[in-house]
Design a protein around this motif. Structure first.
Motif, short mmCIF file in Angstrom:
data_model
loop_
_atom_site.label_atom_id
_atom_site.label_comp_id
_atom_site.label_asym_id
_atom_site.label_seq_id
_atom_site.Cartn_x
_atom_site.Cartn_y
_atom_site.Cartn_z
N LEU A 124 24.18 -12.37 33.85
CA LEU A 124 25.06 -12.17 32.69
C LEU A 124 24.63 -10.90 31.97
O LEU A 124 23.44 -10.66 31.76
N GLY A 125 25.60 -10.12 31.56
CA GLY A 125 25.31 -8.94 30.76
C GLY A 125 26.58 -8.18 30.48
O GLY A 125 27.51 -8.16 31.29
N GLY A 126 26.63 -7.55 29.33
CA GLY A 126 27.82 -6.83 28.90
C GLY A 126 28.11 -5.62 29.78
O GLY A 126 27.31 -5.24 30.65
N TYR A 176 14.99 -10.63 30.93
CA TYR A 176 14.00 -10.99 29.91
C TYR A 176 14.69 -11.64 28.71
O TYR A 176 14.19 -12.61 28.13
N LYS A 177 15.86 -11.09 28.34
CA LYS A 177 16.57 -11.63 27.18
C LYS A 177 16.98 -13.09 27.43
O LYS A 177 16.85 -13.95 26.57
N CYS A 178 17.47 -13.36 28.65
CA CYS A 178 17.90 -14.72 28.98
C CYS A 178 16.70 -15.67 28.98
O CYS A 178 16.80 -16.81 28.52
N THR A 233 30.42 -11.06 32.59
CA THR A 233 30.27 -9.90 31.72
C THR A 233 31.19 -9.96 30.51
O THR A 233 32.05 -10.84 30.41
N GLY A 234 30.96 -9.04 29.58
CA GLY A 234 31.73 -8.96 28.33
C GLY A 234 31.48 -7.62 27.67
O GLY A 234 31.17 -6.64 28.35
N THR A 235 31.52 -7.58 26.35
CA THR A 235 31.45 -6.29 25.65
C THR A 235 30.03 -5.75 25.54
O THR A 235 29.05 -6.48 25.59
O1 LIG Z 1 27.17 -9.67 24.30
C1 LIG Z 1 27.53 -9.90 25.47
O2 LIG Z 1 28.71 -9.93 25.83
C2 LIG Z 1 26.52 -10.21 26.55
C3 LIG Z 1 25.12 -10.02 26.13
C4 LIG Z 1 24.64 -8.65 26.37
O3 LIG Z 1 25.13 -7.91 27.17
C5 LIG Z 1 23.50 -8.17 25.59
O4 LIG Z 1 22.94 -8.97 24.83
O5 LIG Z 1 23.13 -7.00 25.73
#
Ligand SMILES: O=C(O)CCC(=O)C(=O)O
Ligand SMILES: NC(=O)C1=CN([C@@H]2O[C@H](COP(=O)(O)OP(=O)(O)OC[C@H]3O[C@@H](n4cnc5c(N)ncnc54)[C@H](O)[C@@H]3O)[C@@H](O)[C@H]2O)C=CC1
Length: 381
Positions: A50-52, A77-79, A122-124
């Motif tokens: 998962l990641g933007g 690491y964040k997850c 994914t997302g923003t």
């Molecule tokens: O905010 C999101 O859509 C996913 C999380 C993310 O990419 C981030 O925390 O950098």
């Protein structure tokens, strides 16, 4: 010679050496829409990556790849730090977010995400907005952080900014013995989706801000906000933001901004902001420690957005998101204390904690039981 060793020794395989820690890197090319993107999957040990998705006019493929590799590693690491069932991934689209966006480009991007069959959500991120992904979601259901009207949890920069404010409270607790955000001076770099909300929250508490952004529109907006708030704002030139006589530097734009060039310029007591990958490398965390500058590990203080989008898997619940986001206060205090006790930098302390969690999960025997529905299946119905 073993195959892996032969590959390592051949310069022609430098790319594989660069992604040695990563599971997969996908280059996405769609001449019809002009889409050129890179999706990097660092690790799926904790769950699907998962990641933007960031959009930026990178100067070279090399720069874009480096960003995707570093950002996706940070997401693992964040997850782990936020204890969510996701792994680390990130996407970058090469292009100018002000001029190069089209619905077709984001649909093409959605098709590439879909081709990964649920390995990547994914997302923003920087340069992209929820509206962009309304196009991508027509091609894949692996999009998070969509507007509530589309079944998503809404703007993830809201919990990200809330988490940064909790992290700043924890930082003030260590620096001044109080959680109060007012009466403190902050130098803020970047007034985008996250930075503007952080700055607004601080102004409401009566803080004194030095701010910079390359967007004149954002600067005018924060001046307007200050005019109706208890706090004050002063605009400074981009290159001067590092040397402001403030208490805390709050980076909310670019990565790599804590480096050999900037480190000697800082006059602040602490650095705590939303930008991903703030340290150019781990040695800069140690250098901050040597200079007596407290550092809030980026992937902990900015994890509010991740907490929200990960919550979508259970059916979004804003109360639960807020409760988990509040926990960022304790998590930041914990890592400050771990660093003080161990003598290693705050970033090294956080990394050790996350590496242990990933290692432990990797060791667990996830055995198969045929009667239980796969955890992620509802996303594919
Ligand atoms: O905010 C999101 O859509 C996913 C999380 C993310 O990419 C981030 O925390 O950098
Ligand atoms: N949106 C989110 O929920 C999350 C964002 N982050 C990170 O926080 C940072 C900011 O993200 P967003 O606010 O979403 O991005 P954004 O694209 O909305 O805002 C970035 C802002 O930085 C400004 N900027 C760009 N270059 C600059 C420079 N050289 N000097 C000063 N300002 C500059 C832009 O004009 C823009 O206003 C990024 O590093 C992102 O990866 C991290 C976790 C979650």
């Amino acid at each position: 010679m073993e195959l892996a060793e032969r590959i390592r020794k051949s310069r022609e395989f430098d790319l594989f050496e660069r992604m040695a820690e990563h599971e997969q890197v996908v280059f996405c090319n769609d001449p019809a829409t002009g889409l050129r993107a890179i999706i990097a999957i660092h690790s799926t040990t904790l769950g699907p990556a998962l990641g933007g998705c960031r959009m930026q006019p990178y100067n070279s493929i090399d720069e874009a790849l480096e960003d995707a590799l570093r950002l996706s590693r940070g997401m693992s690491y964040k997850c782990a730090a936020a204890d969510v069932d996701f792994g680390g991934g990130k996407a970058v689209i090469i292009g100018d977010p002000n001029t190069d966006k089209t619905p077709e480009l984001f649909r093409a991007f959605g098709q590439f995400v879909n081709s990964l069959g649920g390995r990547f959500f994914t997302g923003t991120d920087m340069g992209t907005s929820m509206d962009d992904f309304i196009h991508s979601m027509k091609e894949t259901n692996c999009i998070v952080g969509l507007p509530a009207a589309y079944g998503g949890g809404g703007d993830s920069s809201i919990p990200t900014a809330a988490g940064v404010l909790y992290g700043l409270k924890a930082t003030n607790q260590i620096l001044f013995g109080t959680d109060d955000l007012g009466g403190v001076t902050y130098a803020i770099q970047g007034l985008g989706k996250v930075g503007f909300k952080v700055a607004s929250g601080l102004l409401e508490e009566g803080a004194e801000l030095y701010v910079t952004d390359i967007s004149q529109e954002s600067l005018r907006a924060i001046e307007a906000k200050a005019a109706t708030s208890a706090g004050t704002v002063k605009i400074v030139a981009s290159e001067d933001i590092y040397s402001q006589q403030a208490d805390i530097f709050v980076p909310c734009a670019l990565g790599g901004i804590i480096n050999d060039f900037t480190i000697d310029q800082f006059k602040v007591k602490a650095i705590a902001g939303s930008a991903n990958n703030q340290l150019l490398d781990e040695s800069h965390g140690r250098k901050l420690q040597q200079r007596g500058i407290l550092y809030a590990p980026d992937y902990i203080i900015n994890s509010g957005g991740l907490i929200q989008v990960a919550d979508e898997l259970y059916g979004i619940n804003q109360e639960r998101v807020l409760a988990k986001t509040k926990h960022i206060y304790d998590a930041i205090l914990e890592v400050y204390k771990m660093s003080e006790l161990s003598g290693i930098s705050t970033m090294e302390s956080a990394n050790k904690m996350c590496e242990k969690r990933i290692e432990n999960k990797g060791k667990r025997n996830d055995f198969y039981t045929s009667s239980v529905k796969p955890k992620w299946s509802f996303r594919h119905q």
